[in-house]
Enzyme design. Structure first.
Site, mmCIF file in Angstrom:
data_model
loop_
_atom_site.group_PDB
_atom_site.id
_atom_site.type_symbol
_atom_site.label_atom_id
_atom_site.label_comp_id
_atom_site.label_asym_id
_atom_site.label_seq_id
_atom_site.Cartn_x
_atom_site.Cartn_y
_atom_site.Cartn_z
ATOM 1 C CD GLU A 289 -42.961 -19.649 108.266
ATOM 2 O OE1 GLU A 289 -41.846 -19.208 108.046
ATOM 3 O OE2 GLU A 289 -43.237 -20.406 109.207
ATOM 4 C CB SER A 471 -49.811 -15.727 96.783
ATOM 5 O OG SER A 471 -49.925 -14.476 97.385
ATOM 6 N NE ARG A 472 -49.312 -22.133 100.977
ATOM 7 C CZ ARG A 472 -48.660 -21.749 102.096
ATOM 8 N NH1 ARG A 472 -47.530 -21.062 102.025
ATOM 9 N NH2 ARG A 472 -49.130 -22.062 103.276
ATOM 10 C CG LEU A 473 -48.448 -17.629 92.911
ATOM 11 C CD1 LEU A 473 -48.761 -16.312 92.213
ATOM 12 C CD2 LEU A 473 -49.057 -18.796 92.116
#
Ligand SMILES: NC(=O)C1=CN([C@@H]2O[C@H](COP(=O)(O)OP(=O)(O)OC[C@H]3O[C@@H](n4cnc5c(N)ncnc54)[C@H](OP(=O)(O)O)[C@@H]3O)[C@@H](O)[C@H]2O)[C@H](O)CC1
Ligand SMILES: Cc1cc2nc3c(=O)[nH]c(=O)nc-3n(C[C@H](O)[C@H](O)[C@H](O)COP(=O)(O)O)c2cc1C
Ligand SMILES: Cc1ncc(COP(=O)(O)O)c(C=O)c1O
Ligand SMILES: [K+]
Length: 497
Positions: A289, A471-473
């Site tokens: 996700e 973006s996994r940030l």
């Protein structure tokens, strides 16, 4: 009705069913009427039409009501599989009858769920039900496209195409302009030359153009990715072999279910749809996700992490998440060998985080050998996680007594019966002891708390508040105790995601 061996396999129903005083009340959410291996039901076109007539005659429904619920089922089925963050642009192609009406209603709900719907509705009906639905959509500024307006390759402009052209009253060969529209759906290949994703197709009740009872006779028809069968699958749905088959139309009263011998799965919780048929084949490596959350930055947070925890806990309560107080508890033995399990948080304040358990359990032994632990909350619906670490102590006996007696009597007896984490020869042993104790402690008699049952309190030394971002940030704000002028103070740092 036509019974066949292919089973309904609702996702939520793989649950052992046992009548017992120990049974959790939540077990009533799980079907007892349709479990693996039981025959399911398919309707002929005639039966489907008869059920419609019964609902709207002696059973007192109006067509508007049924259509509203049918359309809502369609929209919620889409939302279960295709999130608006990835599949935003929807084209609903609506036919002249009630199947088309379901499509109009679904488009309205999808708009409110965060999708961007467009409508193609080439054969309008002057009936006030339909003109009302159109007005409602226009008031949301949802575009109506003519057949000429929509691109030959639907994947260019759309992520999802809702096929609401024809339902159970379809007969013969499709007439213009639907013949051409159906061909455009047929020619939606899974991937085009540029390997762009192709639009997915959802068919309402029956894939349009399919024979209602025989299905896709020559194999040249629409191949939907999702089929939402309304009331019960029609015979033609036996030929559906796409990945997602849902049942919708949560309005069937018992007299209809009995008369037509409908063997249907129950809807989970408050859901308007339930998955039927085989579970989807999923590429686990592709399950992911992309989180989108509000900002979580240093200048918004509380100085005291308990206050910050309370804020997030309140958010989890407000979002009606399931068991927001469930937390993973990790302990380790004297050699550092770790183990985890879920427990329920039963209180928190400046002194720490409390849960209750059996002191002779595996976790109990580990805590006595190595009195430190980590607890973890995951509030998926909010894209949030909280990690807390610190030393653990038993709560006072008085606190444990007080909490023990606040529990339902069944759970108090359960705590006596369960020598937690030891081997039990069979379930019947637990039940036997339970029944004996239930007879012994009749209503009004105090059930004594076992010596070995009570609470633990973790005194936090570290908190980390995590919130998922694109973006996994992600955001990660970590509180730890620092000595400042001889006093312990919380200081906060941001960690890389
Ligand atoms: N109880 C329920 O489950 C409910 C289901 N609902 C939905 O209603 C449809 C059935 O709706 P109905 O209005 O009876 O019929 P259809 O939408 O399937 O289609 C009828 C119109 O289509 C025309 N038609 C038929 N065949 C063709 C063809 N070959 N080419 C072109 N047009 C065709 C037909 O015209 P005729 O002149 O042929 O009569 C009609 O105009 C059901 O499937 C569910 O989706 C309700 O919403 C709620 C209750
Ligand atoms: C959501 C959830 C909440 C639980 N809450 C508790 C609890 O509060 N106390 C408890 O002893 N076990 C609870 N359990 C059971 C534990 O996960 C575990 O099976 C049990 O405590 C034995 O663990 P152990 O053998 O590691 O000591 C819960 C399980 C789940 C899934
Ligand atoms: C074995 C066990 N003990 C205790 C609890 C906590 O339950 P309660 O809220 O009744 O204290 C649970 C909850 O799942 C449990 O499974
Ligand atoms: K359809």
């Amino acid at each position: 009705t036509h019974n066949s061996p292919s089973p309904f396999l609702p996702f939520h129903n793989h649950f052992p069913v046992f009548p017992s005083p120990l049974q959790y009340s939540r077990a009533t959410f799980f079907s007892t009427t349709s479990i693996r291996g039981m025959a399911d039901t398919y309707l002929s076109a005639k039966e489907a039409a008869e059920i419609d007539q019964l609902l709207m005659g002696p059973l007192g429904f109006s067509v508007d009501q049924l259509m509203e619920l049918a359309g809502l089922s369609v929209a919620t089925s889409i939302a279960e599989v295709y999130k608006p963050s990835e599949y935003k642009r929807v084209l609903a192609i609506c036919g002249p009858g009630n199947n088309g009406g379901d499509g109009l209603v679904a488009a309205r709900h999808l708009y409110h769920f965060g999708y961007k719907p467009c409508i193609c509705y080439p054969k309008r009906t002057s009936n006030s039900l339909y003109t009302g639905l159109v007005t409602q959509l226009e008031s949301l500024a949802i575009p109506f496209l003519s057949v000429e307006d929509i691109p030959e390759d639907l994947s260019r402009d759309f992520d999802i195409v809702v096929d609401a052209m024809f339902g159970f009253s379809f007969h013969g060969a499709p007439r213009p302009p639907f013949d051409d529209l159906i061909q455009r759906l047929v020619s939606l290949n899974k991937y085009d030359q540029t390997h762009q994703r192709s639009a997915v197709i959802l068919s309402v009740d029956i894939p349009s153009g399919w024979h209602v009872e025989e299905g896709d006779i020559d194999g040249t028809g629409i191949k939907p990715d999702i089929l939402v069968s309304l009331t019960a699958p029609k015979l033609g749905a036996k030929k559906f072999c796409g990945p997602h088959h849902f049942l919708g139309g949560r309005f069937i009263p018992p007299p209809i279910a009995e008369k037509y011998n409908l063997n249907l799965p129950s809807y989970p919780g408050t859901s308007m749809c339930v998955r039927i048929g085989k579970p989807p084949k999923i590429d686990v490596s592709a399950l992911r996700e992309n989180y989108i959350s509000p900002d979580f930055v240093e200048d918004q947070i509380e100085d005291d992490p308990i206050d910050q925890f309370r804020k997030w806990f309140d958010d989890a309560l407000a979002a009606a998440l399931h068991e927001p107080n469930a937390m993973a508890l990790s302990t380790a033995d004297k050699n550092g060998k770790p183990s985890s399990r879920m427990v329920l948080l039963k209180g928190f304040d400046k002194d720490g985080f409390v849960w209750y358990t059996n002191y002779d359990s595996k976790k109990g032994h580990e805590i006595s050998e190595n009195p430190r632990a980590a607890i973890l909350f995951y509030w998926g619906g909010l894209n949030r996680q909280v990690r807390i670490e610190g030393p653990v102590k038993k709560v006072s006996n008085m606190e444990s007594e007080q909490y023990f007696h606040s529990r339902p009597r069944g759970s108090q007896i359960g705590a006596i019966v369960s020598k937690q984490s030891t081997v039990v020869p069979g379930r019947h042993i637990l039940h036997q002891e339970y029944e004996e104790l239930e007879a012994k402690f009749s209503e009004g008699i105090l059930i004594p708390k076992p010596e070995h049952w009570g609470g633990y309190r973790l005194e936090p030394e570290m908190f980390e508040f995590w919130q998922g971002q694109p973006s996994r940030l992600h955001d990660r704000l970590q509180y730890s105790l620092q000595e400042v002028d001889g006093r312990q103070e919380w200081s906060v740092v941001r960690l890389a995601p």
